[in-house]
Enzyme design. Sequence first.
Site, PDB file in Angstrom:
ATOM      1  CB  ILE A 101     -10.218   2.547  -0.311  1.00 54.93           C
ATOM      2  CG1 ILE A 101      -9.528   1.833   0.862  1.00 54.93           C
ATOM      3  CG2 ILE A 101     -10.913   3.823   0.146  1.00 54.93           C
ATOM      4  CD1 ILE A 101      -8.418   2.645   1.515  1.00 54.93           C
ATOM      5  CG  HIS A 103      -9.209  -3.103   1.165  1.00 53.36           C
ATOM      6  ND1 HIS A 103      -8.817  -1.853   0.747  1.00 53.36           N
ATOM      7  CD2 HIS A 103      -8.222  -3.554   1.997  1.00 53.36           C
ATOM      8  CE1 HIS A 103      -7.636  -1.561   1.283  1.00 53.36           C
ATOM      9  NE2 HIS A 103      -7.273  -2.563   2.048  1.00 53.36           N
ATOM     10  N   GLY A 122      -3.944  -0.772  -1.756  1.00 51.35           N
ATOM     11  CA  GLY A 122      -2.813  -0.066  -2.352  1.00 51.35           C
ATOM     12  C   GLY A 122      -1.982  -0.967  -3.249  1.00 51.35           C
ATOM     13  CG  ASP A 164      -4.944  -6.707   2.474  1.00 51.38           C
ATOM     14  OD1 ASP A 164      -5.683  -6.772   3.482  1.00 51.38           O
ATOM     15  OD2 ASP A 164      -4.240  -5.722   2.223  1.00 51.38           O
TER      16      ASP A 164
END
Length: 286
Positions: A210, A195, A213, A190
């Site tokens: 961040i 990120h 998830g 990803d």
Amino acid sequence: MISYEQLRARAFAPVEHRYSVNDTILYALGLGLGADPLDPAHLRATYERDPGFCALPAMVNVLGYPGFWAMEPDTGLTWQKILHGEQSFTLHAPLPAEGTVVGHTKITEIIDKGAEKGALIYSEREIVDKASGQTLATVASTSFARGDGGFGGPAGPVKPVHQLPDRAPDLTYDHRTQPGQALIYRLSGDLNPLHADPEVARGAGFDRPILHGLSTLGVASWSITAALADGDASALKHLQLRFSAPVYPGETIRTEIWRDGEEVSFRARVTERDVVVLNNGLARLG
């Protein structure tokens, strides 16, 4: 605008994915494992010569993935407004530490919540071992397309969420994420700059990048087996949850656990901000 019939019938090419022992270790490092190199449970996921070395079950989430297909113009989706709402996986056989798998993705339903309310896109992916043809896992996702409601599709049924017990957790397990964890996890597939790039993160309303998830999900799945199965990650056979808030790398994820027989309910919160980041979790051990 979404064309219900066209999107519901969208064809996905099979995705062949060859992964090595190094990839398996890299995935575990992307969950923050290895932070304590003397912890035997960490070594089972990060050191290939450990007698109990195995692939973490949650790794199925990054195998055979078709990519962020919502960006393709023929979908009719406002991809900039899509959020990852829910995720689940079920293991049908142990995940090998290395091998070649094929991912078969399909959209199972699209729910129209109405104009200004968005849409829910349910998708499913089967992970098949190429050599044997055995189905190793089924991965399911719910995407919340905030900008795409009102297209005239079905209003239901909406998948129910697992309800947590109405009592204090039976136990908790804390796992401190690493400041550079997102930079490691992204190498498992990803590459969203949200990120990694501080400027992109600020543009999205965050003061810094961040954590993915699915890395948070991996932490919770690990924490459950660490708390209930003596660190034997292979004991986990099923997990489902709802994403409720982001995690910043370096924060501590506290997984709150309820056990009722073979059924394990859970949620996770960031202790530094007392924010629930994963909710309505259900896991099964075997």
